[in-house]
Scaffold this active site. Structure first.
Site, short mmCIF file in Angstrom:
data_model
loop_
_atom_site.label_atom_id
_atom_site.label_comp_id
_atom_site.label_asym_id
_atom_site.label_seq_id
_atom_site.Cartn_x
_atom_site.Cartn_y
_atom_site.Cartn_z
N ASP A 118 28.03 -86.60 -25.43
CA ASP A 118 28.60 -85.26 -25.56
C ASP A 118 29.88 -85.12 -26.38
O ASP A 118 30.24 -84.01 -26.74
CB ASP A 118 28.84 -84.66 -24.15
CG ASP A 118 28.87 -83.14 -24.18
OD1 ASP A 118 28.19 -82.54 -25.04
OD2 ASP A 118 29.57 -82.54 -23.34
N ASP A 148 30.85 -83.18 -16.21
CA ASP A 148 32.14 -83.05 -16.89
C ASP A 148 33.29 -83.17 -15.89
O ASP A 148 33.33 -82.45 -14.90
CB ASP A 148 32.23 -81.70 -17.60
CG ASP A 148 31.41 -81.68 -18.87
OD1 ASP A 148 31.67 -82.51 -19.75
OD2 ASP A 148 30.49 -80.84 -18.99
N HIS A 178 24.77 -85.01 -16.39
CA HIS A 178 25.99 -85.00 -17.20
C HIS A 178 27.07 -84.23 -16.42
O HIS A 178 26.95 -83.03 -16.21
CB HIS A 178 25.72 -84.34 -18.55
CG HIS A 178 26.93 -84.35 -19.45
ND1 HIS A 178 27.41 -85.51 -20.02
CD2 HIS A 178 27.75 -83.35 -19.85
CE1 HIS A 178 28.48 -85.22 -20.75
NE2 HIS A 178 28.71 -83.92 -20.66
N HIS A 181 36.13 -85.51 -22.65
CA HIS A 181 35.88 -84.75 -23.88
C HIS A 181 36.03 -83.22 -23.73
O HIS A 181 35.84 -82.50 -24.70
CB HIS A 181 34.51 -85.11 -24.48
CG HIS A 181 33.37 -84.88 -23.53
ND1 HIS A 181 32.91 -85.89 -22.71
CD2 HIS A 181 32.61 -83.80 -23.26
CE1 HIS A 181 31.90 -85.42 -21.98
NE2 HIS A 181 31.70 -84.16 -22.29
#
Length: 998
Positions: A137, A24, A22, A406
């Site tokens: 997420d 970001d 994951h 996000h």
């Protein structure tokens, strides 16, 4: 793997181990820092390791990181391997957007943009089309997302973060999987199978009973700023050995069985990874290979077989079970709470300035795209370099896509990452403004001298000289009548159009600056056109109107004399607004057509929140945890009214007490009067408000509370990503009721009684709530600091000392009237005209500049259709899938210049079925005649939402439901031959258009 029944008759479990990282795109660290510390290594090492074992697989998600790696770091060998792994189905791109976008505070336009941006790259480079989502997420799940992904051709959708209590309940009842009909109007045509992750979410559960180190993360955790030289990372899991392999396997299998009990099939999705994982894929796969082999060798004993898998493998297995699934309607999963006092409703407002700039950038991009598209069609032999122009647009496409992440527009990033987003947005906006300026010069054969850009600049960069012109572009496909504001240095002004006719305008003192004045010019511009206005110092008698200011004494709002109320009326053709002269607050609004009066007052309140974890729940970038009711911020209000023939502005200044020196809050309310001969319907019906809030004190959350005498039963309506409306009944909870009744308002919120509706339209996202009957409160700003270790380590406190200037439009009236007005109004607020200035040097721009300089009215749509996109994407891929795949496989993808002949067109129906007797009807459109001013249309191809599928060949998986018992494929709607399409309620239709001679 075929399923073998076990000796005890129970079907053995099949576990799908999905390797992922994951990543970001901004959050704590900037994109550059992440690339350097770990992200580039993820792709380099994963690709190398996948080549070493035929059984290994991996899913790649965010395209921004992948593209940076592909363009700057990947070797030819790496690139060759990526192609091979994609063909073998061992590397799978899921979602395929630039980022994993937030679902609460983003606009559907920007979601589509970032998805299209990523998909265009993937299809052009690899000929592949993502088919599954992985929204693990985002903080809560919107009902717009399933529709978006269905329109993009996805076969299944995956989410994770939903209310803790709801998830526990769904888990217990095996209801984590369902078919979601996110749009009531599109219902089963755009439904999608949705999987909610169980309580373990997307990270591998790392508790090992036999080790105090976390398990399954053999490469440890990423280190910033530099990867360690010796390759030793913190918290590397115990390597798998003969001594511990059985214990490792037991731990893994136990977790798989626990999860399997929450789902209906014996297929278990087991995510292997977490944030920033797989930067050393070698050690990861080496250990997991041993473990999977061991479990499969002892599958009888364990009752499980395991395999490396992609998300697609898992969904394919579930799909082939042919079960009948429950249908979920258009209700979303917002807001989101993780514990009784952890309501993630603060981020709906966090970093309001960033939220505002992100939307301004998106709107400027929208205008720049259509402006450039028309220019290319009309001026094939232009002097503006098309490739350079496309790069300028691409810089803003990239920046607007990036901030949809996000932890971007949500305001949940560290200050340096916020600065990164802002810098990328400002750079892209500068490029697009520069491009639009150079196009205007070129179309008017201006002299090409060195400082060609300098004489057209944006409102933000200074005050123009005296004699100047203003160029105004309307990016909407509707005729608009509105005011644009220009800062000027004199009161004595005249304004003329291209033909030298006088134009209605009003000048008055500025609310922001003492040295300048605001000039409001009334502009009437047809769709996708621009006009030029000359602003001259006073010559002769044609002066603009001058607003005259009357100041009223500061009033103590706490000791108001209720007995002898004195009311001050402000009136235009649509409303009479009364102000109470004892308090200087708004008193009521009368809608003049129906003569309906609504009592209405507006005041600022603050929630005081706790920043000390020892003292109870805290508010931070994410969470909103008020420890008591909101407190009124001011005890005294000053009033100034600027009366004018075209506009009256009511300025209210809110002070903490009667003697305070400075105000912290202000409301500037503008009401417009439109002269004869202009279509002033929308302008007259909106009461425009600009707020000035800040700097706040620490641990304060500022709200504007609007209280009315409407009997609303505490029912609130808010929009979902600017696409559809959600009903928000007030819910009482044991704990944290205030925060859990906050919802995101991306563009629209309203309250109503049986006859009358009060609508609020916004140009950036806010948190909104209805805490009392007849009341709506909007959170405008937050400033927080707390001592939570986690927040401090990552610098995720929100010590935001800025002043914010959000704008809202209020519309009050009978439901039927507001229904007609609000769709066009919210888009008129979102896409206000682009204003550019130039000095009045005649050598630069001739006076005779007809309105049809971009051409007549190129595109005019009925009020229920919105021109969602008109752009030249520049992709070089073939529209024929067979051709595209062939050219990728032969290594013959078109290199070199972008393709300027393909125009991307999207049309969106704004209304729901049955919402309005007229506007909810389907609309028949002839695309040839719609676009005739742009050129002669040769060919129209209807495509999926992001353009990578031909709708005629797009067959999505049809999941069985009680409503539709037969399983099969769901097809898109096809276009008719002669370029005529019928657009039904809520549809978003996407086309490639080719013009003659291009």
């Amino acid at each position: 793997l075929s399923l073998l029944p076990r000796a005890d008759g129970r079907e053995e479990l099949r576990a799908f181990v999905v390797a992922h990282s994951h990543m970001d795109v901004g959050w704590v660290y900037t994109v550059q820092e992440s690339m350097h510390a770990y992200a580039a290594n993820v792709y380099t090492s994963v690709v190398e390791e996948l080549m070493k074992g035929k059984q290994r697989k991996f899913i790649a998600v965010e395209q921004e990181f992948f593209r940076l790696w592909w363009d700057a770091i990947a070797t030819d060998k790496h690139k060759q391997h990526v192609h091979q792994l994609l063909q073998e189905g061992r590397l799978e791109f899921v979602i395929g957007g630039q980022v994993m976008h937030d679902e609460a505070v983003t606009l559907i336009d920007d979601q589509i943009l970032q998805l299209t941006e990523g998909h265009g790259f993937l299809y052009e480079t690899f000929g592949i089309r993502p088919q599954f989502s992985w929204h693990v997420d985002p903080f809560g799940a919107s009902a717009t997302t399933p529709t978006l992904f269905a329109l993009a051709g996805f076969d299944a959708h995956l989410i994770s973060r939903i209310d803790y209590d709801l998830k526990a309940d769904m888990q217990k009842n095996k209801k984590l999987q369902f078919v979601w009909q996110g749009s009531t109007s599109l219902s089963e045509r755009q439904e999608i199978f949705t999987h909610v992750m169980d309580q373990y979410s997307y990270c591998t559960p790392s508790q090992l009973p036999f080790s105090n180190r976390s398990g399954f993360f053999w490469n440890g955790f990423a280190v910033f700023p530099d990867p360690p030289k010796d390759g030793v990372y913190p918290n590397m899991s115990l390597p798998v050995t003969d001594a511990n392999i059985h214990l490792y396997a037991q731990t893994m299998v136990e977790n798989m069985k626990e999860r399997a009990a929450w789902f209906r099939t014996s297929d278990v999705l087991w995510p292997w990874g977490c944030d920033k994982q797989f930067f050393n894929a070698s050690i990861q796969y080496f250990n997991m290979d041993l473990l999977l082999d061991y479990i499969n060798k002892h599958s009888d004993e364990f009752g499980v077989t395991v395999q490396y898998a992609t998300v697609g493998d898992y969904f394919q297995a579930v799909y082939s079970r042919n079960l009948t699934w429950e249908i979920r309607d258009s209700q979303d999963f917002l807001p989101y709470s993780t514990e009784p006092f952890q309501a993630w409703t603060g981020f709906y407002t966090s970093r309001s300035t960033l939220k505002g700039i992100a939307r301004r950038a998106s709107s400027l991009l929208y205008a720049g795209e259509s402006f450039f598209t028309q220019y290319v069609q009309k001026h094939p032999t232009s002097s503006v370099c098309k490739c350079e122009a496309l790069k300028q647009l691409q810089s803003l496409r990239w920046a607007v896509s990036e901030v949809q992440h996000h932890d971007g527009i949500t305001g949940t990033e560290s200050p340096k990452v916020k600065d990164m987003y802002m810098n990328h947005l400002m750079y892209g906006m500068f490029n697009v403004k520069k491009l639009m300026a150079s196009i205007i010069f070129d179309m008017n054969n201006a002299k090409k001298n060195g400082d060609v850009y300098s004489s057209i600049y944006s409102k933000d960069s200074g005050i123009p000289g005296v004699d100047q012109y203003v160029v105004v572009y309307n990016p909407l496909a509707w005729n608009i009548t509105t005011f644009v504001t220009v800062p000027v240095s004199h009161l004595g002004m005249s304004v003329y159009d291209e033909l030298g006719h006088s134009v209605p305008a009003q000048v008055q003192s500025s609310t922001e600056s003492h040295s300048t004045y605001d000039l409001y010019i009334l502009v009437a511009i047809s769709g996708l056109s621009y006009r030029k206005y000359n602003v001259k110092p006073l010559t002769g008698k044609q002066s603009v109107f001058v607003g005259r200011s009357i100041k009223y004494k500061r009033k103590d709002t706490t000791h108001a004399d209720q007995q002898n109320q004195q009311l001050l009326p402000v009136v235009n053709n649509c409303y009479e607004v009364l102000f109470d002269q004892n308090t200087n607050l708004m008193h009521s609004i009368t809608e003049r057509e129906t003569n309906q009066t609504v009592q209405l007052t507006q005041e600022f309140f603050e929630y005081h929140v706790n920043g000390d974890v020892k003292k109870g729940p805290i508010s931070d970038n994410y969470l909103f945890a008020p420890n008591a009711s909101a407190v009124p911020v001011s005890k005294a209000v000053e009033l100034e009214v600027v009366f004018g023939s075209l506009m009256t502005e009511i300025r209210q200044y809110f002070y903490s007490n009667v003697t305070a020196q400075d105000y912290v809050y202000a409301i500037f309310t503008r009401m417009y009067t439109v002269p004869e001969g202009y279509d002033g319907k929308l302008l007259c019906r909106r009461i425009e408000q600009e707020y000035r809030v800040g700097p706040l004190e620490l641990n304060r959350e500022a709200v504007l509370r609007t209280s009315t005498n409407l009997n609303t039963r505490q029912l609130l309506y808010t929009d979902s990503n600017g696409y559809q409306i959600q009903k928000r009944p007030f819910k009482a909870y044991v704990n944290n009721t205030v925060a859990r009744n906050y919802y995101p308002m991306v563009q629209t919120a309203y309250i109503e009684d049986d006859t009358t509706r009060l609508m609020l339209l916004a140009e950036r996202a806010h948190g909104v709530s209805s805490q009392e009957n007849g009341q709506v409160e909007v959170m405008l700003h937050r400033r927080l600091w707390n001592n939570l270790e986690w927040d401090l380590n990552y610098n995720l406190t929100l010590n935001d000392s800025s002043v914010v200037h959000p704008v809202m439009w209020l519309i009050l009236g009978p439901k039927a009237v507001t229904n007609v007005l609000y769709q066009t109004s919210r888009l008129a607020l979102e896409h206000r005209p682009v204003v550019m200035f130039g000095a009045g040097d005649k050598t630069k721009l001739p006076g005779q500049l007809q309105q049809n300089s971009v051409h007549g009215s190129p595109v005019t749509l009925p009020p229920n259709l919105h021109l969602q996109t008109l752009s030249i994407p520049g992709w070089r891929y073939s529209s024929s899938h067979e051709e595209q795949v062939h050219s990728v496989r032969m290594g013959k993808q078109k290199q070199g210049d972008a393709d300027f002949s393909r125009v991307l067109l999207r049309i969106r129906h704004l209304y729901e079925v049955g919402e309005d007797p007229v506007l909810s009807q389907p609309v028949m459109l002839n695309l040839k005649s719609l676009l005739k001013e742009l050129g002669s249309v040769m060919l129209v191809e209807e495509r999926s939402l992001t353009g990578i599928w031909d709708v005629n060949t797009l067959k999505r998986w049809k999941w069985k439901t009680a409503q539709y018992p037969s399983k099969g494929y769901s097809k898109g709607t096809a276009t008719s031959e002669n370029c005529t399409v019928t657009v039904h309620p809520k549809e978003i239709r996407t086309f490639f258009v080719y013009f003659q001679g291009q």
